[in-house]
Design an enzyme around this catalytic site. Structure first.
Site, short mmCIF file in Angstrom:
data_model
loop_
_atom_site.label_atom_id
_atom_site.label_comp_id
_atom_site.label_asym_id
_atom_site.label_seq_id
_atom_site.Cartn_x
_atom_site.Cartn_y
_atom_site.Cartn_z
N ARG A 80 -5.69 -8.79 -16.72
CA ARG A 80 -5.05 -8.53 -15.43
C ARG A 80 -4.32 -7.19 -15.45
O ARG A 80 -4.33 -6.45 -14.46
CB ARG A 80 -4.10 -9.68 -15.07
CG ARG A 80 -3.62 -9.59 -13.63
CD ARG A 80 -2.93 -10.86 -13.18
NE ARG A 80 -1.72 -11.12 -13.96
CZ ARG A 80 -1.05 -12.27 -13.95
NH1 ARG A 80 -1.48 -13.27 -13.20
NH2 ARG A 80 0.03 -12.43 -14.68
N LYS A 183 -0.45 -6.71 -10.24
CA LYS A 183 0.94 -6.95 -10.62
C LYS A 183 1.69 -5.63 -10.78
O LYS A 183 1.82 -5.11 -11.88
CB LYS A 183 0.99 -7.78 -11.91
CG LYS A 183 2.18 -8.73 -11.96
CD LYS A 183 1.99 -9.80 -13.02
CE LYS A 183 3.24 -10.62 -13.21
NZ LYS A 183 3.43 -11.68 -12.20
N GLU A 219 1.88 -16.22 -0.41
CA GLU A 219 2.55 -16.61 -1.65
C GLU A 219 3.91 -17.23 -1.41
O GLU A 219 4.52 -17.06 -0.36
CB GLU A 219 2.72 -15.38 -2.56
CG GLU A 219 1.40 -14.95 -3.12
CD GLU A 219 1.50 -14.46 -4.56
OE1 GLU A 219 1.81 -15.27 -5.45
OE2 GLU A 219 1.25 -13.27 -4.75
C1 LIG Z 1 3.06 -12.93 -11.83
C2 LIG Z 1 2.93 -13.47 -10.46
C3 LIG Z 1 2.49 -14.78 -10.21
C4 LIG Z 1 2.22 -15.77 -11.30
O1 LIG Z 1 1.18 -15.43 -12.14
P1 LIG Z 1 1.04 -16.12 -13.55
O2 LIG Z 1 -0.13 -15.47 -14.18
O3 LIG Z 1 0.82 -17.57 -13.33
O4 LIG Z 1 2.32 -15.88 -14.28
C5 LIG Z 1 2.33 -15.17 -8.89
N1 LIG Z 1 2.60 -14.34 -7.88
C6 LIG Z 1 3.04 -13.09 -8.08
C7 LIG Z 1 3.33 -12.22 -6.92
C8 LIG Z 1 3.21 -12.60 -9.37
O5 LIG Z 1 3.65 -11.37 -9.56
#
Ligand SMILES: *Cc1c(COP(=O)(O)O)cnc(C)c1O
Length: 338
Positions: A80, A183, A219
């Site tokens: 990722r 991210k 989200e």
């Molecule tokens: C990091 C994150 C998540 C969760 O991702 P994981 O891989 O399960 O930790 C969900 N939404 C957002 C916006 C994130 O930045």
């Protein structure tokens, strides 16, 4: 050493012994080095500071029932970060470098990995930033990849008790075809105002709607959302949602428990039909959602008794935690034992 009250840790920063770093310069990655310096020195025109050229990750190390330390799906985080780097025109660490850095920093700070049974874990934060000077909007020619760790407890004060969330129609954390699915820190900067408005009204998290039509669930704060109804686990699909590794894992577990899994657009009207709801992510693990407030429409949706997790949510949580802490077998090969 510091007297850490493992059972009462919050989700914050506690200084550990060391962090690891590598620089990409002159077309290649330099060596991974360990340091106890908590600061970074960089050029004042570094691209991460002005143009947001940065990516981060989050994962955890768990001290298991058998005393062994487990990483959960670390390769997924490496991939990722590479995807985030691709979009933001950075040079990602190779998967090998990423995993080596994580192992190195966790091993070096093993005294900070919370004991089994305290409910706490070691949060791991990989970071990639453009450190080269650019005044025009251009990618950096130099990158810093680093990983630090800090012991953490539950993300929400309520622990595994249900949170209440409010729908925010006034702000978006990402654009429809922007950076929502990678991210980057910018998405978080864009969510701070909204989160603060939520906090002031007494909500630990806000629920976003899709940024183009405001018709579908997006989200839940910085976590993915799910609802469960009639034996179906339903989670929103959207170009502005970050693909959560936790959610991906829960979908697999749900299938194997006999739930049907649907990842698709979730119309806001479906909120009234769910029997259970929750949010999920590395930090939040699975946080049941007890109530959703829609102030614009003057509606409140309540799941179960509004306070405790529903039966499926509890089962999914226990299975996921069980695998992470080595209490039950890991049939998926998700865990790396250090
Ligand atoms: C990091 C994150 C998540 C969760 O991702 P994981 O891989 O399960 O930790 C969900 N939404 C957002 C916006 C994130 O930045």
């Amino acid at each position: 050493m510091e007297n850490i009250d493992w059972g009462n840790l919050g989700f914050g920063y506690i200084k550990t012994d060391s962090n690891v770093r590598a620089y990409w310069r002159d077309g290649k990655w330099g060596p991974l080095t360990m340091t106890n310096d908590e600061t970074i020195t960089m050029h004042m025109a570094a691209t991460c500071l002005h143009y947001g050229q940065e990516a981060f990750e989050g994962l955890k190390a768990y001290r298991g029932k058998d005393g062994k330390v487990r990483l959960f799906r670390v390769e997924e985080n490496a991939r990722r970060m590479a995807r985030t780097a691709e979009y933001t025109k950075m040079v990602p660490p190779t998967e090998e470098l990423f995993i080596e850095a994580v192992k190195m920093v966790v091993n070096a700070n093993s005294r900070f990995i919370p004991p089994y049974g305290t409910g706490a874990s070691l949060y791991i934060r990989p970071l990639l930033i453009g450190t080269g000077a650019q005044v025009g909007v251009n990618p950096s020619k130099e990158y810093l990849f680093m990983v630090f760790v800090t012991p953490v407890g539950p993300y929400y004060k309520t622990g595994f008790n249900a949170i209440k969330v409010m729908i925010d129609r006034d702000h978006d954390r990402a654009a429809p075809h922007g950076t929502g699915n990678i991210k980057v820190g910018g998405n978080y900067a864009a969510s701070l105002l909204s989160a603060e408005i939520g906090h002031q009204k007494g909500f630990p998290s806000v629920l976003y709607l899709d940024p183009s039509e405001k018709k579908y669930i997006d989200e839940c704060g910085a976590a993915n959302f799910f609802g469960i109804r009639d034996g179906v686990y339903i989670t929103p699909d959207s170009t502005s949602i970050l693909p959560s590794i936790t959610n991906k894992s829960i979908m697999q577990i749900a299938k194997d428990m006999g739930l049907k899994v649907e990842k698709r657009k979730v119309d806001i009207s479906e909120l009234a039909t769910f029997e259970e709801a929750g949010s999920c992510g590395t930090a939040a693990v699975i946080s049941p959602v007890g109530k959703i407030y829609d102030f614009d429409e003057d509606k409140v949706y309540t799941y179960g008794d509004g306070v405790t997790a529903g039966p499926w949510t509890k089962k999914l949580y226990e299975t996921l935690r069980g695998i992470q802490y080595g209490e039950i077998p890991d049939p998926y090969g998700w865990v790396t034992i250090l």
